[in-house]
Design a protein around this motif. Structure first.
Motif, PDB file in Angstrom:
ATOM      1  N   LEU A  56     -11.357 -10.644  12.577  1.00  0.00           N
ATOM      2  CA  LEU A  56      -9.965 -11.102  12.679  1.00  0.00           C
ATOM      3  C   LEU A  56      -9.017 -10.014  12.183  1.00  0.00           C
ATOM      4  CD1 LEU A  56     -10.199 -14.781  11.341  1.00  0.00           C
ATOM      5  CD2 LEU A  56     -10.297 -13.991  13.705  1.00  0.00           C
ATOM      6  N   THR A  57      -7.821  -9.970  12.774  1.00  0.00           N
ATOM      7  CA  THR A  57      -6.832  -8.970  12.342  1.00  0.00           C
ATOM      8  C   THR A  57      -6.283  -9.347  10.960  1.00  0.00           C
ATOM      9  OG1 THR A  57      -5.008 -10.226  13.275  1.00  0.00           O
ATOM     10  CG2 THR A  57      -6.055  -8.585  14.722  1.00  0.00           C
ATOM     11  N   VAL A  58      -5.522  -8.425  10.402  1.00  0.00           N
ATOM     12  CA  VAL A  58      -4.862  -8.688   9.118  1.00  0.00           C
ATOM     13  C   VAL A  58      -3.966  -9.922   9.251  1.00  0.00           C
ATOM     14  CG1 VAL A  58      -3.074  -7.766   7.566  1.00  0.00           C
ATOM     15  CG2 VAL A  58      -4.982  -6.308   8.305  1.00  0.00           C
ATOM     16  N   PHE A  59      -3.202  -9.975  10.338  1.00  0.00           N
ATOM     17  CA  PHE A  59      -2.299 -11.119  10.591  1.00  0.00           C
ATOM     18  C   PHE A  59      -3.093 -12.432  10.558  1.00  0.00           C
ATOM     19  CE2 PHE A  59      -0.090 -14.121  13.312  1.00  0.00           C
ATOM     20  CZ  PHE A  59       1.231 -13.969  12.940  1.00  0.00           C
ATOM     21  N   GLU A  60      -4.221 -12.444  11.272  1.00  0.00           N
ATOM     22  CA  GLU A  60      -5.016 -13.674  11.350  1.00  0.00           C
ATOM     23  C   GLU A  60      -5.677 -13.994  10.009  1.00  0.00           C
ATOM     24  OE1 GLU A  60      -6.305 -13.460  16.043  1.00  0.00           O
ATOM     25  OE2 GLU A  60      -7.314 -12.158  14.596  1.00  0.00           O
ATOM     26  N   ILE A  86       3.866 -15.312   7.478  1.00  0.00           N
ATOM     27  CA  ILE A  86       2.784 -14.321   7.382  1.00  0.00           C
ATOM     28  C   ILE A  86       3.389 -12.914   7.268  1.00  0.00           C
ATOM     29  CG2 ILE A  86       0.879 -13.221   8.653  1.00  0.00           C
ATOM     30  CD1 ILE A  86       0.285 -16.023   9.848  1.00  0.00           C
ATOM     31  N   VAL A  87       4.417 -12.674   8.087  1.00  0.00           N
ATOM     32  CA  VAL A  87       5.063 -11.355   8.052  1.00  0.00           C
ATOM     33  C   VAL A  87       5.732 -11.143   6.684  1.00  0.00           C
ATOM     34  CG1 VAL A  87       6.818  -9.881   9.132  1.00  0.00           C
ATOM     35  CG2 VAL A  87       5.377 -11.366  10.559  1.00  0.00           C
ATOM     36  N   VAL A  88       6.359 -12.193   6.169  1.00  0.00           N
ATOM     37  CA  VAL A  88       7.012 -12.086   4.854  1.00  0.00           C
ATOM     38  C   VAL A  88       5.974 -11.789   3.767  1.00  0.00           C
ATOM     39  CG1 VAL A  88       8.285 -13.374   3.074  1.00  0.00           C
ATOM     40  CG2 VAL A  88       8.964 -13.569   5.471  1.00  0.00           C
ATOM     41  N   ALA A  89       4.856 -12.527   3.796  1.00  0.00           N
ATOM     42  CA  ALA A  89       3.810 -12.322   2.767  1.00  0.00           C
ATOM     43  C   ALA A  89       3.238 -10.907   2.866  1.00  0.00           C
ATOM     44  CB  ALA A  89       2.699 -13.350   2.931  1.00  0.00           C
ATOM     45  N   ALA A  90       3.036 -10.434   4.111  1.00  0.00           N
ATOM     46  CA  ALA A  90       2.488  -9.082   4.297  1.00  0.00           C
ATOM     47  C   ALA A  90       3.453  -8.043   3.743  1.00  0.00           C
ATOM     48  CB  ALA A  90       2.211  -8.841   5.779  1.00  0.00           C
ATOM     49  N   SER A  91       4.763  -8.240   3.990  1.00  0.00           N
ATOM     50  CA  SER A  91       5.719  -7.251   3.463  1.00  0.00           C
ATOM     51  C   SER A  91       5.746  -7.298   1.950  1.00  0.00           C
ATOM     52  CB  SER A  91       7.155  -7.475   3.939  1.00  0.00           C
ATOM     53  OG  SER A  91       7.208  -8.218   5.067  1.00  0.00           O
ATOM     54  N   ARG A  92       5.615  -8.506   1.414  1.00  0.00           N
ATOM     55  CA  ARG A  92       5.667  -8.658  -0.055  1.00  0.00           C
ATOM     56  C   ARG A  92       4.571  -7.844  -0.747  1.00  0.00           C
ATOM     57  NH1 ARG A  92       6.740  -8.407  -4.048  1.00  0.00           N
ATOM     58  NH2 ARG A  92       7.667  -9.724  -5.656  1.00  0.00           N
ATOM     59  N   VAL A  93       3.410  -7.720  -0.081  1.00  0.00           N
ATOM     60  CA  VAL A  93       2.310  -6.949  -0.698  1.00  0.00           C
ATOM     61  C   VAL A  93       2.169  -5.551  -0.065  1.00  0.00           C
ATOM     62  CG1 VAL A  93       1.039  -9.047  -1.316  1.00  0.00           C
ATOM     63  CG2 VAL A  93       0.476  -7.877   0.797  1.00  0.00           C
ATOM     64  N   GLY A  94       3.138  -5.195   0.800  1.00  0.00           N
ATOM     65  CA  GLY A  94       3.196  -3.826   1.325  1.00  0.00           C
ATOM     66  C   GLY A  94       2.185  -3.500   2.420  1.00  0.00           C
ATOM     67  N   LYS A 116       2.718  -2.926   7.928  1.00  0.00           N
ATOM     68  CA  LYS A 116       2.419  -1.967   9.012  1.00  0.00           C
ATOM     69  C   LYS A 116       1.047  -2.207   9.636  1.00  0.00           C
ATOM     70  CE  LYS A 116       2.988   1.758   6.582  1.00  0.00           C
ATOM     71  NZ  LYS A 116       2.992   3.089   6.070  1.00  0.00           N
ATOM     72  N   TYR A 117       0.208  -2.956   8.924  1.00  0.00           N
ATOM     73  CA  TYR A 117      -1.196  -3.053   9.348  1.00  0.00           C
ATOM     74  C   TYR A 117      -1.574  -4.403   9.939  1.00  0.00           C
ATOM     75  CZ  TYR A 117      -1.100   0.829   6.072  1.00  0.00           C
ATOM     76  OH  TYR A 117      -0.777   1.981   5.415  1.00  0.00           O
ATOM     77  N   LEU A 118      -0.574  -5.184  10.317  1.00  0.00           N
ATOM     78  CA  LEU A 118      -0.865  -6.555  10.742  1.00  0.00           C
ATOM     79  C   LEU A 118      -1.837  -6.669  11.921  1.00  0.00           C
ATOM     80  CD1 LEU A 118       2.651  -8.181  10.255  1.00  0.00           C
ATOM     81  CD2 LEU A 118       0.540  -8.854   9.115  1.00  0.00           C
ATOM     82  N   ASP A 119      -1.863  -5.630  12.777  1.00  0.00           N
ATOM     83  CA  ASP A 119      -2.750  -5.693  13.952  1.00  0.00           C
ATOM     84  C   ASP A 119      -4.116  -5.078  13.701  1.00  0.00           C
ATOM     85  OD1 ASP A 119      -0.807  -6.925  15.459  1.00  0.00           O
ATOM     86  OD2 ASP A 119       0.113  -5.003  16.000  1.00  0.00           O
ATOM     87  N   ARG A 120      -4.309  -4.524  12.508  1.00  0.00           N
ATOM     88  CA  ARG A 120      -5.604  -3.853  12.245  1.00  0.00           C
ATOM     89  C   ARG A 120      -6.706  -4.843  11.883  1.00  0.00           C
ATOM     90  NH1 ARG A 120      -4.918   1.739   8.910  1.00  0.00           N
ATOM     91  NH2 ARG A 120      -3.185   2.595  10.093  1.00  0.00           N
ATOM     92  N   LEU A 121      -7.944  -4.379  12.053  1.00  0.00           N
ATOM     93  CA  LEU A 121      -9.093  -5.142  11.560  1.00  0.00           C
ATOM     94  C   LEU A 121      -9.403  -4.667  10.139  1.00  0.00           C
ATOM     95  CD1 LEU A 121     -11.375  -4.954  14.712  1.00  0.00           C
ATOM     96  CD2 LEU A 121     -10.185  -6.988  13.842  1.00  0.00           C
ATOM     97  N   PRO A 122     -10.051  -5.501   9.318  1.00  0.00           N
ATOM     98  CA  PRO A 122     -10.348  -5.095   7.944  1.00  0.00           C
ATOM     99  C   PRO A 122     -11.068  -3.744   7.829  1.00  0.00           C
ATOM    100  CG  PRO A 122     -10.764  -7.422   8.190  1.00  0.00           C
ATOM    101  CD  PRO A 122     -10.414  -6.912   9.553  1.00  0.00           C
ATOM    102  N   GLU A 123     -11.950  -3.441   8.797  1.00  0.00           N
ATOM    103  CA  GLU A 123     -12.701  -2.181   8.696  1.00  0.00           C
ATOM    104  C   GLU A 123     -11.786  -0.958   8.831  1.00  0.00           C
ATOM    105  OE1 GLU A 123     -15.477  -2.354  11.944  1.00  0.00           O
ATOM    106  OE2 GLU A 123     -13.979  -1.651  13.378  1.00  0.00           O
ATOM    107  N   GLN A 124     -10.563  -1.182   9.307  1.00  0.00           N
ATOM    108  CA  GLN A 124      -9.632  -0.061   9.455  1.00  0.00           C
ATOM    109  C   GLN A 124      -8.712   0.074   8.242  1.00  0.00           C
ATOM    110  OE1 GLN A 124      -8.183  -1.830  13.089  1.00  0.00           O
ATOM    111  NE2 GLN A 124      -9.041  -0.145  14.306  1.00  0.00           N
ATOM    112  N   LEU A 125      -9.079  -0.607   7.149  1.00  0.00           N
ATOM    113  CA  LEU A 125      -8.243  -0.576   5.936  1.00  0.00           C
ATOM    114  C   LEU A 125      -9.018   0.009   4.761  1.00  0.00           C
ATOM    115  CD1 LEU A 125      -6.833  -4.231   6.008  1.00  0.00           C
ATOM    116  CD2 LEU A 125      -5.678  -2.173   6.842  1.00  0.00           C
ATOM    117  N   SER A 126      -8.282   0.537   3.776  1.00  0.00           N
ATOM    118  CA  SER A 126      -8.929   0.985   2.529  1.00  0.00           C
ATOM    119  C   SER A 126      -9.229  -0.237   1.656  1.00  0.00           C
ATOM    120  CB  SER A 126      -7.978   1.915   1.779  1.00  0.00           C
ATOM    121  OG  SER A 126      -6.900   1.152   1.267  1.00  0.00           O
TER     122      SER A 126
END
Ligand SMILES: Nc1ncnc2c1ncn2[C@@H]1O[C@H](COP(=O)(O)OP(=O)(O)OP(=O)(O)O)[C@@H](O)[C@H]1O
Length: 241
Positions: free
Chosen positions: A95-99, A119-127, A130-140
């Motif tokens: 699942l993507t970051v958004f999902e 979801i967008v607000v929560a994502a911005s709150r934790v910075g 930019k990565y909402l469409d990424r999969l977890p494996e594409q994150l640090s």
């Protein structure tokens, strides 16, 4: 107020002589709404057991557990008014970051327009907007923990349970994440129980600190007093004073 009143769990296991041996853990604790409490103590003291009983993964043998006067002892983990953040962030790899954040709102991801906006607000709150469409494996590792934190945050539950969530992160990132938890908890008046092996982390965000030893809370008080001016013999030993 979160109240643990004689909340008890006993583990039974066979010993070398093939007899049943019991380890009994009993906790009493009162935490004011919005307080952050660090749970510290030696390995095997009972920190995870306490958290697991509050989360509902482990059934108490006796005692009571209430939040704002409501008994939650009998509720399933998913029904309890709390969110959990562990070191293993439990993101779904497909699942993507958004999902993944959306799962905090709806397990079937049936999301309204309002949900999507939050979801967008929560994502911005934790910075991590930019990565909402990424999969977890594409994150640090740090970014994954931010996603997991956003998923907790969006649920707006009154209690947040943290079990060493940032211990794998480097010191600067760890500090940043702890401060983020502190400010989010303050914003939402969330009560936080945080298991940590680091007195430094406890001092950074927790106003109160509970020292657990041999299945009991031996010392509970303001973090600075507990950690910087310890009187209890076992606590001194644990802190190396
Ligand atoms: N499934 C189990 N069966 C039997 N005994 C258990 C079980 N889980 C934990 N215990 C015992 O209960 C006690 C408390 O364990 P717990 O995991 O809560 O400690 P902890 O403080 O979280 O330790 P750590 O810091 O190492 O994670 C220990 O003595 C442990 O051996």
């Amino acid at each position: 107020m979160l109240t643990l009143n004689q909340l008890t769990h006993s583990y039974t296991q066979p010993n070398n002589a093939r007899q049943a041996e019991q380890t009994r853990l009993t906790f009493d604790l009162e935490v004011e709404t919005g307080d952050i409490v660090a749970l510290i103590g030696p390995s095997g003291a009972g920190k995870s057991t306490l958290l697991a009983m509050v989360a509902g993964f482990l059934s108490p043998d006796s005692g009571t557990l209430t939040i704002a006067g409501q008994h939650i002892d009998r509720q399933l983990p998913s029904e309890r008014p709390l969110s959990l953040l562990f070191q293993d962030h439990n993101l779904f790899p497909h699942l993507t970051v958004f999902e993944n954040i959306g799962l905090g709102l709806h397990p079937g991801l049936k999301l309204s327009q309002e949900d999507k906006e939050s979801i967008v607000v929560a994502a911005s709150r934790v910075g991590i907007q930019k990565y909402l469409d990424r999969l977890p494996e594409q994150l640090s590792g740090g970014q994954k923990q931010r996603v997991a934190l956003a998923r907790c945050l969006i649920r707006k539950r009154p209690l947040l349970l943290l079990d060493e969530p940032f211990s794998a992160l480097d010191p600067a990132l760890r500090k940043e994440m702890l401060e983020l938890v502190r400010s989010l908890a303050k914003e939402q008046q969330t009560t936080v129980l945080m298991v940590t092996h680091s007195p430094e982390d406890a001092l950074k965000i927790a106003g109160k600190c509970a020292f657990i030893s041999q299945g009991k809370i031996r010392v509970f008080g303001p973090t600075q007093q507990v950690l910087e001016d310890p009187e209890d013999k076992e606590l001194k030993k644990y802190l190396g004073c």
